[in-house]
Design a protein around this motif. Structure first.
Motif, mmCIF file in Angstrom:
data_model
loop_
_atom_site.group_PDB
_atom_site.id
_atom_site.type_symbol
_atom_site.label_atom_id
_atom_site.label_comp_id
_atom_site.label_asym_id
_atom_site.label_seq_id
_atom_site.Cartn_x
_atom_site.Cartn_y
_atom_site.Cartn_z
ATOM 1 N N ARG A 1 24.797 9.311 26.884
ATOM 2 C CA ARG A 1 23.570 8.283 26.872
ATOM 3 C C ARG A 1 23.979 7.054 27.334
ATOM 4 N NH1 ARG A 1 23.150 13.493 24.508
ATOM 5 N NH2 ARG A 1 20.836 13.795 23.810
ATOM 6 N N ALA B 1 15.684 -0.710 20.190
ATOM 7 C CA ALA B 1 15.401 0.387 21.188
ATOM 8 C C ALA B 1 14.064 -0.145 22.134
ATOM 9 C CB ALA B 1 15.009 1.651 20.683
ATOM 10 N N ARG B 2 13.085 -0.635 21.564
ATOM 11 C CA ARG B 2 11.814 -1.335 22.376
ATOM 12 C C ARG B 2 12.366 -2.478 23.238
ATOM 13 N NH1 ARG B 2 8.120 -5.421 21.318
ATOM 14 N NH2 ARG B 2 6.197 -4.953 22.309
ATOM 15 N N ILE C 1 14.457 -1.130 26.097
ATOM 16 C CA ILE C 1 13.478 -0.247 27.271
ATOM 17 C C ILE C 1 12.526 -1.209 28.086
ATOM 18 C CG2 ILE C 1 11.495 0.423 25.947
ATOM 19 C CD1 ILE C 1 13.772 2.672 27.801
ATOM 20 N N ASN D 1 18.547 5.753 29.342
ATOM 21 C CA ASN D 1 18.556 7.131 28.513
ATOM 22 C C ASN D 1 19.084 6.587 27.113
ATOM 23 O OD1 ASN D 1 19.555 9.237 27.172
ATOM 24 N ND2 ASN D 1 20.189 10.192 28.923
ATOM 25 N N ILE D 2 18.113 6.377 26.246
ATOM 26 C CA ILE D 2 18.537 6.042 24.652
ATOM 27 C C ILE D 2 18.296 7.174 23.807
ATOM 28 C CG2 ILE D 2 17.898 4.454 23.000
ATOM 29 C CD1 ILE D 2 16.701 2.463 25.281
ATOM 30 N N LEU E 1 7.936 4.303 21.976
ATOM 31 C CA LEU E 1 9.096 4.578 22.166
ATOM 32 C C LEU E 1 9.285 6.141 22.997
ATOM 33 C CD1 LEU E 1 11.368 3.139 19.496
ATOM 34 C CD2 LEU E 1 11.299 2.403 21.950
ATOM 35 N N VAL F 1 12.264 7.355 25.113
ATOM 36 C CA VAL F 1 13.260 7.344 24.090
ATOM 37 C C VAL F 1 13.311 8.436 23.133
ATOM 38 C CG1 VAL F 1 14.293 5.880 22.361
ATOM 39 C CG2 VAL F 1 13.418 4.747 24.433
#
Length: 405
Positions: free
Chosen positions: A11, A26-27, A30, A37-38, A169, A174
């Motif tokens: 990842r 995460a947001r 991205i 690739n999270i 997500l 995600v």
């Protein structure tokens, strides 16, 4: 997604913990680079089980925090970003405003101190006299006749924010893997073990595991001087029969030596009023009620750390401990709330299921509770060691910082 969906493939990012901090990071990643690739690893089988889902929902304005701290830099900006997110996504938000009032005469100079901090931090505030306070909050008293007023302080529904973020997500590719607990790590191989069996490889790893962030960090030889001390926050529900009405949020002027705001009121979006929380040390990071979540193996180490803090009395810990120990009793708890609302009687406070655990970081070297956000990086790993209040408020602004550390 479940743990069974995990595959041994590399990842770009593995994020440990699907609380507000992990989701916001995460947001941010991205948004900066679509197509990453999270994988987010969450040990529970659903979102919002712990601190983020138990959050009071108050969007703080940035009043309390001294200049040159991360909290001062991020709180007001984060509050505006979170409010905009709620409005853009049709999530409920109420701008109720907040009054912060002295409960002791000797606290009066702190009104001016917090006013200046708020101005420096970009928060909109004013100082009320007794007449102005009575117009805004007739039920509230001030020991000195003055109070701070923050008109922009708002209340949101944390669970709905978490659900919307998780959905956003997922739409962006995600993967959130539930029931996926990191049980081991090998930094040399850029690898973590999930549920004692599945192996995952990462290019970058971000540890935002909340109550267990220190334990995971220690596996990477990071943050060895720090440990989490769990503090339980319980609330009481205001009986409607009391006929006490609070128009907004009511807080005491806090003890600025410790990172707790004292017993205050919260008007939830469903129209009910709560008083809390306490900050009572407990023997388990998920010790919400009864014996559930107690870590017997941790009882002695936690007791020893608390005893050291008490004896050293750094940050006025002794006085804090005495006050909080008393608030375990409803009568003492009611007395703290009555300092804000004189008409409040103990019988007006009803037991509530609303409870949370604050994952408060302790610096064992300095023998101090860590007051600011704290992030440490080693090689290709980043560890969010201290992200407690106002972490929910600051989440989007904090995420921008965390991905650049």
């Amino acid at each position: 997604m479940s743990a069974g969906d995990l595959e041994l493939k590399t990842r770009d990012y593995i994020i440990i913990g699907a609380g507000i901090t992990g989701l916001a990071i995460a947001r941010e990643l991205i948004l900066q680079e679509p197509g990453l690739n999270i994988a987010i690893l969450e040990k529970e089988n659903r979102i919002g089980v712990h601190a983020s889902g138990r959050n009071s929902g108050v969007l703080h304005s940035g009043i309390y925090y001294p200049e040159n701290t991360l909290k001062a830099e991020m709180c007001a900006k984060g509050a505006r970003a979170m409010a905009e997110y709620c409005e853009e996504n049709g999530l409920p938000i109420q701008r109720q405003g907040k009054v912060i009032t002295p409960v002791k005469i000797e606290d009066d100079p702190q009104v001016d101190l917090l006013y200046q901090r708020a101005v420096n931090n970009g928060a909109r505030v004013s100082i009320l006299d007794r007449k102005e306070l009575a117009e805004i909050e007739p039920a509230v008293s001030s020991a000195t006749g003055r109070a701070l007023y923050s008109p922009d302080t708002a209340v949101i529904e944390p669970g709905l924010v978490l659900e919307r973020l998780a959905g956003e997500l997922a739409d962006r590719g995600v993967n959130i893997h539930y029931s996926s607990q990191v049980t081991d790590a090998d930094p040399e191989l850029n690898q973590v073990t999930v549920n004692k069996s599945s192996k995952l490889i990462y290019r970058r790893l971000i540890n935002s595991a909340g109550q267990f962030t220190d334990r995971i960090a220690h596996r990477f030889q990071v943050g060895g001087r720090y440990t989490i001390l769990p503090f339980k926050g319980i609330y009481y529900l205001l009986d409607k029969r009391s006929e006490i009405k609070l128009n907004g949020l009511v807080y005491p002027l806090p003890d600025l030596n410790v990172p707790f705001l004292g017993v205050h009121s919260v008007n939830s979006l469903n129209g009910r009023t709560y008083f809390g929380p306490t900050a009572i040390p407990v023997f388990g990071r998920e010790h919400y009620q009864g014996l559930e979540g107690m870590e017997l193996s941790q009882a002695l180490p936690i007791s020893w750390l608390l005893l050291q803090q008490y004896l050293r009395n750094n940050q006025g810990f002794r006085r804090f401990a005495h006050e909080e120990a008393g608030r375990f009793l409803r009568k003492k708890f009611a007395a703290a709330a009555r300092a804000l609302v004189p008409e409040l009687k103990a019988e007006y406070l009803l037991p509530s299921s609303k409870v949370g655990i604050r994952a408060q970081l302790l610096d064992k070297k300095k023998h101090q509770l860590v007051m600011d956000f704290l992030v440490e990086k080693k090689d290709n790993t980043t560890h969010i060691l201290n992200a407690v209040s106002p972490a929910f408020t600051s989440a989007f602004e904090f995420a921008k910082y965390a991905v650049k550390v």
